[in-house]
Scaffold this motif. Structure first.
Motif, PDB file in Angstrom:
ATOM      1  N   ALA A 181      -2.809  -6.823  -4.057  1.00 14.46           N
ATOM      2  CA  ALA A 181      -2.458  -5.163  -3.921  1.00 14.46           C
ATOM      3  C   ALA A 181      -1.142  -5.200  -3.965  1.00 14.46           C
ATOM      4  O   ALA A 181      -0.615  -4.294  -4.589  1.00 14.46           O
ATOM      5  CB  ALA A 181      -2.878  -4.813  -2.339  1.00 14.46           C
ATOM      6  N   ARG A 215      -3.355 -10.154   0.460  1.00 12.37           N
ATOM      7  CA  ARG A 215      -3.017  -9.043   0.099  1.00 12.37           C
ATOM      8  C   ARG A 215      -1.654  -8.891  -1.074  1.00 12.37           C
ATOM      9  O   ARG A 215      -1.226  -7.913  -1.686  1.00 12.37           O
ATOM     10  CB  ARG A 215      -1.979  -8.450   1.224  1.00 12.37           C
ATOM     11  N   ASN A 262       0.703  -1.080  -0.045  1.00  9.45           N
ATOM     12  CA  ASN A 262      -0.060  -0.096   0.111  1.00  9.45           C
ATOM     13  C   ASN A 262       0.879   1.446  -0.098  1.00  9.45           C
ATOM     14  O   ASN A 262       0.770   2.175   0.819  1.00  9.45           O
ATOM     15  CB  ASN A 262      -0.780  -0.002   1.213  1.00  9.45           C
ATOM     16  N   SER A 313      -6.400  -3.430  -4.564  1.00 11.27           N
ATOM     17  CA  SER A 313      -6.058  -2.907  -3.175  1.00 11.27           C
ATOM     18  C   SER A 313      -6.993  -3.147  -2.200  1.00 11.27           C
ATOM     19  O   SER A 313      -6.842  -3.106  -0.899  1.00 11.27           O
ATOM     20  CB  SER A 313      -5.417  -1.731  -3.240  1.00 11.27           C
TER      21      SER A 313
END
Length: 223
Positions: A111, A108, A85, A221
């Motif tokens: 993302a 994740r 992120n 994400s």
């Protein structure tokens, strides 16, 4: 580390003016990449070398080390951040992850691929080094052994790593394909036994997301 150094020497050449390491730890391998870049370019132009790490203590250690040992011809920047992120606002000629991608939880990973896509351009190289399936599964088994099992010397602590879910090569290839990366080469340093894997990919453009939902690899994400 020797495997990583060998593979980095193959990709850090005169065409690489910017390098990003994700999950950089205390920055020792980042420093090696910085030295390789300086050697490749000599005085032909500045090279940007960036590292991103979540652990604040490691970030401080990397900055302190770099400040006392500058490498001529390179700009070094190390910052704290979540590698799934972040948005640094630039793209890089080379991105690599040295024994860090396997620690990213499966939910994740999509993302993470978005981050890799957002910081790369057509022709960008991506190098990944991580334990093969055999080694990851062995480490998972070790999670259930006593934390202070005797090793004969030192404190008796066993070195253990945490893997939420095993990262398989086909899932990695699919994830890269979804955001425009083509797998260029793959090497299992363990030769079928417990060991590590090196994977080289290259960015060929923006890929269609069709068919990329399988295996939790959808680049989103919000996962």
């Amino acid at each position: 580390i020797g495997e990583i150094a060998t593979e980095l020497r193959k990709v850090v050449d005169k065409s690489v003016y910017s390098i990003l390491e994700l999950g950089a730890g205390p920055g020792l391998i980042t420093r090696y990449a910085q030295q390789l870049a300086a050697k490749a370019h000599s005085s032909s132009g500045p090279v940007r070398v960036d590292g991103v790490e979540l652990v604040a203590g490691w970030v401080r250690a990397a900055r302190d080390f770099a400040s006392t040992r500058p490498v001529k011809g390179t700009h070094f920047h190390f910052q704290r951040g979540d590698i799934t992120n972040i948005s640094l606002g630039v793209t890089y000629d080379l991105i690599y992850m040295a024994d860090s991608i396997e620690h990213v939880p499966k939910f994740r990973r999509g993302a993470l691929w978005e981050v890799l896509a957002g910081h790369s351009h057509t022709g960008s190289r991506l190098y990944l080094h991580f334990p093969n399936v055999q080694k990851q599964r062995a480490e998972q088994r070790r999670q259930h052994t006593p934390a202070h099992a005797s090793a004969g010397k030192g404190s008796g602590r066993q070195l253990r790593q945490y893997f939420e879910e095993v990262l398989k090569i086909n899932e990695l290839v699919m994830g890269g394909c979804c955001v425009g990366f083509r797998t260029k080469s793959y090497k299992d340093h363990g030769n079928g036994k417990g060991g590590y894997v090196s994977v080289h990919l290259v960015k060929e453009g923006t890929a269609s997301l069709r068919g990329c939902r399988k295996g939790g690899q959808r680049p989103a994400s919000s996962e």
